[in-house]
Design an enzyme around this catalytic site. Structure first.
Site, PDB file in Angstrom:
ATOM      1  N   SER A 148      42.110  83.724  38.973  1.00 53.79           N
ATOM      2  CA  SER A 148      43.040  84.326  39.923  1.00 53.79           C
ATOM      3  C   SER A 148      43.602  83.236  40.813  1.00 53.79           C
ATOM      4  CB  SER A 148      42.303  85.357  40.791  1.00 53.79           C
ATOM      5  OG  SER A 148      43.071  85.744  41.914  1.00 53.79           O
ATOM      6  N   TYR A 161      34.700  88.711  45.602  1.00 51.37           N
ATOM      7  CA  TYR A 161      35.718  88.581  44.565  1.00 51.37           C
ATOM      8  C   TYR A 161      36.245  87.147  44.490  1.00 51.37           C
ATOM      9  CZ  TYR A 161      40.115  89.181  42.038  1.00 51.37           C
ATOM     10  OH  TYR A 161      41.134  89.053  41.129  1.00 51.37           O
TER      11      TYR A 161
END
Length: 289
Positions: A148, A161
């Site tokens: 990401s 996360y």
């Protein structure tokens, strides 16, 4: 520039987290635009069946597999089944992932363990189950691990996360070297760093049971606003496949967002500066006028 259809067309792809979001977009593009046979793996059977139906109704080839990537034995069974029924895997996409909002110290232990076991261990299980056969085959093959833009940033109220995506990036960088060391010159390993891609990941994200519930809810709402300006999973998939075909290691869906974040990260580390407060807007493309 070689087209992604020339590179991937006709091969077999295995995609985890393929029931929805970017995983479903990758599965649809692989099957319908590139003519690949796609194995869709997901723990959500209804979502899996819906995506599979979209592909088969469009004339594509898809095999659904209800698999929890937290279960190493189940992922290995999938690899064995694919080898027996479909033969060599040309593309492995480790995509399954979940989100978590709230202060780190408020995060429920169960939520932490679930996220780590999916976002990090799930990638490891996929590599461990599929890569040995990919190394042994002679056909070209690709491994794409979904990280990401969060892997090159530090974002408050999403610590689990963000940590997991840093871990996936590091794992993939090391794996790239290990595959070369093991003689896997026919295998390309890439890290995918998307910006905001429309999905239900924020809806399904974990929160907190105690502590600062308002902060956790505010972080979720901020990401909903980012999602409103996100690109579609199908748009992201087309970009990812083309960059993979071009041989990129760091694959980015929105260069205008991700590349500045990468440069900022490099400058921060080399300058030994503490991370500045992150703005969630950096995850989304600027709206077109």
């Amino acid at each position: 520039m070689t087209s992604s259809a020339e590179v991937f067309g006709g091969g077999t792809a295995v995609i985890t987290g393929a029931g929805a979001g970017i995983g479903a977009g990758l599965a649809r593009h692989a099957a319908l635009a590139l003519g690949m046979t796609v194995v869709l793996a997901d723990v959500d059977q209804p979502a899996l069946e819906l995506t599979c139906a979209e592909i088969t109704d469009g004339g594509g080839r898809a095999m659904p597999a209800v698999v929890d990537v937290r279960d190493a034995a189940a992922v290995q069974q999938l690899a064995d089944r694919v080898a027996e029924e479909l033969g060599p895997v040309h593309l492995l996409v480790n995509n399954a992932g979940v989100e978590q909002f709230g202060y780190l110290w408020d995060t429920p232990v169960a939520n932490w363990e679930r996220l780590v076991s999916i976002n990090i261990s799930g990638v490891f299980h996929g590599v461990r189950a599929f890569l040995p056969r990919m190394l042994a085959q002679t056909e070209p093959a690709w491994v794409l691990n979904l990280s990401s833009v969060g892997a090159v940033t530090a974002v408050p109220l999403q610590s689990p996360y963000i940590m997991s995506k840093h871990a996936v990036l590091a794992l993939t960088e090391c794996l790239h070297q290990e595959v070369a060391l093991a003689g896997g010159g026919h295998i390309r390993v890439s890290a995918v760093l998307p910006g905001a891609v429309a999905s239900r990941i924020f809806d399904a994200a974990g929160g907190v049971d105690n502590g600062d519930l308002t902060a956790a809810a505010g972080a979720r709402e901020a990401m909903f606003q980012v999602r409103a300006r996100a690109i579609s999973p199908d748009e992201a998939a087309a970009t990812i496949f083309q960059q993979a075909a071009d041989g990129e290691f760091y694959i980015v869906t929105q260069p205008e967002v991700v590349l500045p974040a990468m440069r900022e990260r490099g400058a921060q580390l080399s300058g030994r500066r503490p991370p500045a407060p992150a703005r969630s807007s950096r995850f989304a493309s600027k709206p077109t006028q």
